[in-house]
Write a protein that holds these residues in place. Sequence first.
Motif, PDB file in Angstrom:
ATOM      1  N   PHE B  41       3.387  12.188 -39.953  1.00 46.11           N
ATOM      2  CA  PHE B  41       2.889  12.520 -38.476  1.00 46.11           C
ATOM      3  C   PHE B  41       1.639  13.089 -37.790  1.00 46.11           C
ATOM      4  CE2 PHE B  41       6.852  11.725 -36.655  1.00 46.11           C
ATOM      5  CZ  PHE B  41       8.039  11.225 -37.311  1.00 46.11           C
ATOM      6  N   THR B  42       1.021  12.878 -36.692  1.00 42.13           N
ATOM      7  CA  THR B  42      -0.101  13.745 -36.265  1.00 42.13           C
ATOM      8  C   THR B  42       0.033  14.191 -34.651  1.00 42.13           C
ATOM      9  OG1 THR B  42      -2.516  13.486 -35.616  1.00 42.13           O
ATOM     10  CG2 THR B  42      -0.980  11.291 -35.364  1.00 42.13           C
ATOM     11  N   PHE B  43      -0.529  14.793 -33.986  1.00 42.81           N
ATOM     12  CA  PHE B  43      -0.755  15.190 -32.751  1.00 42.81           C
ATOM     13  C   PHE B  43       0.135  14.002 -31.794  1.00 42.81           C
ATOM     14  CE2 PHE B  43      -2.213  19.034 -32.971  1.00 42.81           C
ATOM     15  CZ  PHE B  43      -3.336  19.037 -33.843  1.00 42.81           C
ATOM     16  N   PRO B  44       1.370  14.470 -31.119  1.00 40.64           N
ATOM     17  CA  PRO B  44       2.251  13.496 -30.100  1.00 40.64           C
ATOM     18  C   PRO B  44       0.781  12.590 -29.479  1.00 40.64           C
ATOM     19  CG  PRO B  44       3.171  15.559 -30.405  1.00 40.64           C
ATOM     20  CD  PRO B  44       1.754  15.954 -31.177  1.00 40.64           C
ATOM     21  N   SER B  45      -0.054  13.217 -28.960  1.00 38.36           N
ATOM     22  CA  SER B  45      -1.131  13.145 -27.941  1.00 38.36           C
ATOM     23  C   SER B  45      -2.799  13.739 -28.244  1.00 38.36           C
ATOM     24  CB  SER B  45      -0.844  13.386 -26.503  1.00 38.36           C
ATOM     25  OG  SER B  45       0.140  14.895 -26.609  1.00 38.36           O
ATOM     26  N   ILE B  46      -3.217  13.129 -28.227  1.00 37.55           N
ATOM     27  CA  ILE B  46      -4.503  13.600 -28.448  1.00 37.55           C
ATOM     28  C   ILE B  46      -5.638  12.570 -27.015  1.00 37.55           C
ATOM     29  CG2 ILE B  46      -6.480  13.023 -29.615  1.00 37.55           C
ATOM     30  CD1 ILE B  46      -5.183  12.010 -31.565  1.00 37.55           C
ATOM     31  N   PHE B  47      -6.392  14.100 -26.531  1.00 39.89           N
ATOM     32  CA  PHE B  47      -7.167  13.320 -25.401  1.00 39.89           C
ATOM     33  C   PHE B  47      -8.708  13.454 -25.258  1.00 39.89           C
ATOM     34  CE2 PHE B  47      -7.321  13.522 -21.228  1.00 39.89           C
ATOM     35  CZ  PHE B  47      -8.762  14.024 -20.527  1.00 39.89           C
ATOM     36  N   ILE B  48      -8.902  12.840 -25.315  1.00 42.40           N
ATOM     37  CA  ILE B  48     -10.572  12.730 -26.050  1.00 42.40           C
ATOM     38  C   ILE B  48     -11.602  12.622 -24.495  1.00 42.40           C
ATOM     39  CG2 ILE B  48     -12.706  11.696 -27.051  1.00 42.40           C
ATOM     40  CD1 ILE B  48     -10.351  10.835 -29.349  1.00 42.40           C
ATOM     41  N   TYR B  49     -12.477  13.850 -24.168  1.00 40.44           N
ATOM     42  CA  TYR B  49     -13.130  13.626 -23.396  1.00 40.44           C
ATOM     43  C   TYR B  49     -15.546  13.218 -23.523  1.00 40.44           C
ATOM     44  CZ  TYR B  49     -13.922  19.273 -23.448  1.00 40.44           C
ATOM     45  OH  TYR B  49     -14.170  19.800 -24.098  1.00 40.44           O
ATOM     46  N   GLY B  50     -15.401  13.242 -22.561  1.00 37.09           N
ATOM     47  CA  GLY B  50     -17.425  13.170 -22.843  1.00 37.09           C
ATOM     48  C   GLY B  50     -17.710  12.604 -21.892  1.00 37.09           C
ATOM     49  N   HIS B  51     -19.025  12.449 -21.557  1.00 36.33           N
ATOM     50  CA  HIS B  51     -19.692  11.818 -20.720  1.00 36.33           C
ATOM     51  C   HIS B  51     -19.453  10.339 -20.796  1.00 36.33           C
ATOM     52  CE1 HIS B  51     -22.564  14.532 -18.594  1.00 36.33           C
ATOM     53  NE2 HIS B  51     -21.193  15.595 -18.952  1.00 36.33           N
ATOM     54  N   THR B  52     -20.074   9.588 -19.548  1.00 33.78           N
ATOM     55  CA  THR B  52     -19.804   8.471 -20.081  1.00 33.78           C
ATOM     56  C   THR B  52     -21.086   7.557 -21.399  1.00 33.78           C
ATOM     57  OG1 THR B  52     -20.930   6.388 -18.847  1.00 33.78           O
ATOM     58  CG2 THR B  52     -21.662   8.104 -18.314  1.00 33.78           C
ATOM     59  N   SER B  53     -20.888   6.762 -22.085  1.00 27.76           N
ATOM     60  CA  SER B  53     -21.857   6.082 -22.654  1.00 27.76           C
ATOM     61  C   SER B  53     -21.680   7.369 -24.097  1.00 27.76           C
ATOM     62  CB  SER B  53     -23.258   6.254 -22.590  1.00 27.76           C
ATOM     63  OG  SER B  53     -22.505   5.308 -22.120  1.00 27.76           O
ATOM     64  N   SER B  54     -21.226   7.758 -24.270  1.00 25.48           N
ATOM     65  CA  SER B  54     -20.933   9.163 -25.689  1.00 25.48           C
ATOM     66  C   SER B  54     -20.456   8.412 -26.589  1.00 25.48           C
ATOM     67  CB  SER B  54     -20.093  10.325 -24.966  1.00 25.48           C
ATOM     68  OG  SER B  54     -19.119  10.426 -24.331  1.00 25.48           O
ATOM     69  N   GLY B  55     -19.920   7.331 -26.861  1.00 25.73           N
ATOM     70  CA  GLY B  55     -19.039   6.579 -27.921  1.00 25.73           C
ATOM     71  C   GLY B  55     -17.520   7.195 -28.182  1.00 25.73           C
ATOM     72  N   LYS B  56     -16.464   7.442 -26.971  1.00 24.54           N
ATOM     73  CA  LYS B  56     -15.301   7.516 -27.169  1.00 24.54           C
ATOM     74  C   LYS B  56     -14.507   5.802 -27.435  1.00 24.54           C
ATOM     75  CE  LYS B  56     -15.091   9.007 -22.881  1.00 24.54           C
ATOM     76  NZ  LYS B  56     -16.360   9.116 -22.178  1.00 24.54           N
ATOM     77  N   THR B  57     -14.921   5.369 -26.489  1.00 22.41           N
ATOM     78  CA  THR B  57     -13.773   3.801 -26.567  1.00 22.41           C
ATOM     79  C   THR B  57     -14.766   2.831 -28.238  1.00 22.41           C
ATOM     80  OG1 THR B  57     -14.560   3.270 -24.365  1.00 22.41           O
ATOM     81  CG2 THR B  57     -13.699   1.758 -25.314  1.00 22.41           C
ATOM     82  N   TYR B  58     -15.845   2.590 -28.435  1.00 24.59           N
ATOM     83  CA  TYR B  58     -16.414   2.658 -29.651  1.00 24.59           C
ATOM     84  C   TYR B  58     -15.888   2.909 -30.857  1.00 24.59           C
ATOM     85  CZ  TYR B  58     -19.945   0.209 -32.657  1.00 24.59           C
ATOM     86  OH  TYR B  58     -20.713   0.334 -33.803  1.00 24.59           O
ATOM     87  N   VAL B  59     -16.417   4.521 -30.488  1.00 27.41           N
ATOM     88  CA  VAL B  59     -15.678   4.873 -32.017  1.00 27.41           C
ATOM     89  C   VAL B  59     -13.837   4.596 -32.486  1.00 27.41           C
ATOM     90  CG1 VAL B  59     -15.057   7.330 -33.158  1.00 27.41           C
ATOM     91  CG2 VAL B  59     -17.551   7.173 -32.269  1.00 27.41           C
TER      92      VAL B  59
END
Lengths: 416, 448
Positions: B41-59
């Motif tokens: 199991f891991t955290f039920p929800s994870i919130f990732i934030y950062g500026h645009t084009s900081s690679g969140k979706t890609y990573v």
Amino acid sequence: MLSFLFKVKISAMSKRKSKESSSANGECISQVQRILRERFCHHHATGKPFGIEHQYRHLLELLKRTTVHGESNSALIIGPRGSGKTMLLNHVLKELMEIKQIRENLLEVHLNGLLQTNDKVALKEITRQLHLENVVGDKVFGSFAENLAFLLEALRKGDRTSSCPVLFILDEFDLFVHHKNQTLLYNLFDISQSAQTPVTVIGLTCRQDILELLEKRVKSRFSHRQIYLMNSFDFKQYIKIFKEQLSLPAEFLDESFAQKWNNNVQHLSEDKTVQDMLQNLFHYSKDLRSLHLLLMLALSNVTVHHPLITASDLHEASKQYRMDSKANIVHEFQKFMQRKAHCMYNFEKPVVMKAFEHLLQLELVKPIERPSVRAQREYLLMKLLLDNNQIMDALQAYPNCPTDVKQWATSSLSWL
Amino acid sequence: MPNLEHPAYPAATLLRLESLVPCRESQVSMLLSIFGERQQFTFPSIFIYGHTSSGKTYVMQTLLNTLQLPHVFVNCVEYFTSRLLLEEILIQLQNCSFETKHASHVLCDTFNDFVRMFKQAVTSQDLQDQTLYIVLDRAEQLREMEANILPAFLRLQELTDRNVTVVLLSEIVWELFRPSTGCFEPFTLYFPDYSIGHLQKILSHNHPPEYSADFYAAYINILLGVFYMVCRDLKELQHLAALNFSKYCEPVVRGEANERDTRKLWKNIEPHLKKAMQTVYLREISSSQWERLQRDDGEPGQLKGLSAHAHVELPYYSKFLLIAAYLASYNPVRTDKRFFLKHHGKIKKTNFMKKHEKTSNHLLGPKPFPLDRLLAILYSIVDNRVAPTANIFSQITSLVTLQLLSLVGHNDQLDGPRYKCTVSLDFIRAIARFFSLLHLKEGQSIGP
């Protein structure tokens, strides 16, 4: 020659032993992770909850009276987020289910305010959970009350004079209050008063003012029985809870490893720095959810090479948890506070506009009123959603900040 | 740089993962350690934030695809209502499993139905208890849907009693998401911006094969030197790099310089980059127009950007009306007498005016003025007599329709309509230039 061979043999044996022990360790670590992750993330029940024995007994008594003696009842469990309401209820239900008579008779209906967003959906859900879809079929009912009465009537078994007790559990009770006319609540409390079928309605909510939200007719049918969960433990108990949450259960496979682990936990709970860190967390938020988040972060660092949690793991986890998110975003954004006169680079107005729109997109500034067609974009009044300390902190932490930006910030923000 | 290692995944896969996500090793290793082994199991929800084009979706996408973790990826801007979103998640779930050959249409209106169908879908799959990841990109749109969607997603693990984790990606910080009565707090993870070194490394990565890596790296260095102050967005910089590279290579192609003549190359490219900042970066002209421009080596004057098209040809009196409106909006009433009458006295500066001198009218925006004042100023700036005919009034109305003036207040106001001038000083200057060409002795003072 022989001694050389002997040495090689010993080193080979010791390598094999260490490999065995490390592979045993790998399996061990995996088990440890599995158990503790279930405990922290999935919140599986792990023994008696702490500090709420009084409420536990109260609720157990109440439910026993319904299920064994056939009394109808209603109660509300009130407590802030993360104070253990659902956990308490689950523990009580688990204990009840150990009694054979109850296990065979009790019917449970679990409703959640987040899922059943209006009364029609709630009624369908109740029908489904009581497994009465076939019985209801295509009947059309005049009102909610008729439907509910029909359902309860259908629960009477053939040869019994009384029907099985039904337990209605309403999670996020404060959301049911916003339904139209509060029909569901009215009817549930109504049948819990009219005592035909033994029905208990238990609501769980985080709002302390829940009684003021109930309509008068609903409130009068409610028994006003409230169970409060207030996280009323003090710091010493908090440290005990920390130790208990982190310890491995007695039935763990590798006893020696479990012993080592639990000793380490004891050691950690006596460490001064860890206690200070827990004190900080305790002052910030008492509830166990944040403690679980912290422990989960520290646990994720445990690997075969790093089999025991250290104080530095806990400190890092605490830092990660307490990061000020707005300061992060501002920290990256200092570049765009440039004044043309003082800066070497002169940027055209549209370029600065584009940067400002980026600020808008990040919601660091917000327009005071909705932009309309009449007002020009440039002249819209805005509000800054940060305060001076956050801006100053961000400036301090920012690498390679141009000195004139820093000076401008200190001069204009210093008098505030 | 720490090597990614994890007991659950083979080292070769992790090496490949590391090569795919440069400059993001620490975030990926944190995510890996949080995810743990497949069934844990891991955290039920994870919130990732950062500026645009900081690679969140890609990573996230790279991580989930490379390690072949079962996941569902949905963009909340594309599926902007709750029904579309929930149906899409269920459809992608069907595609996740190997049993169903083709996706059948699902009908899912409410979150209640979603939970039920989700539970069915997950048990029928051969997930072997693996954690299922639901990734919601542009999660700030969830706030615009019904109020129960966001809190329900955060608690999905508890509501469905399954091994599922919801990952939210957004640019906006968590404090602006939290509902008023609270919710299940997710684990928040921050993706910091790429530093200039990181950007250099990433941009130099995809160099065209005809040129050497050093040559391209020098080009990226120059590009970052011009644009880094203004723009850190990786996508924008990649776009700019691709557009301008051919211009940079021109001297080498033409044979005037070789790859190492940095000074010559810099002199060639610098004015183009500056021009690019004013045009392509602001999307004034499209990239195909830019490329055509570079090929033809046209004059900058010929560049007709988007904002140039905002200029409108107005009839004679409308021009005067617009100038009069601008003067009325930006000059305070007490200065009218001074500017527009032949014999005017001095105006004494009162205390009130001394205090408020600093806030220039140009910063505060236009002020509303009554129709009479507009006409008065109009009569004083036009040389010959202007009769207040319906012609003039209809021109005022058409200016309002063109949104060069705006009507303040309601149509049925009894003491006459009030207007506001909504054009900028540059526009007025352009119009006034027309008059200075036409009437040489037109010496109007525009603005204070």
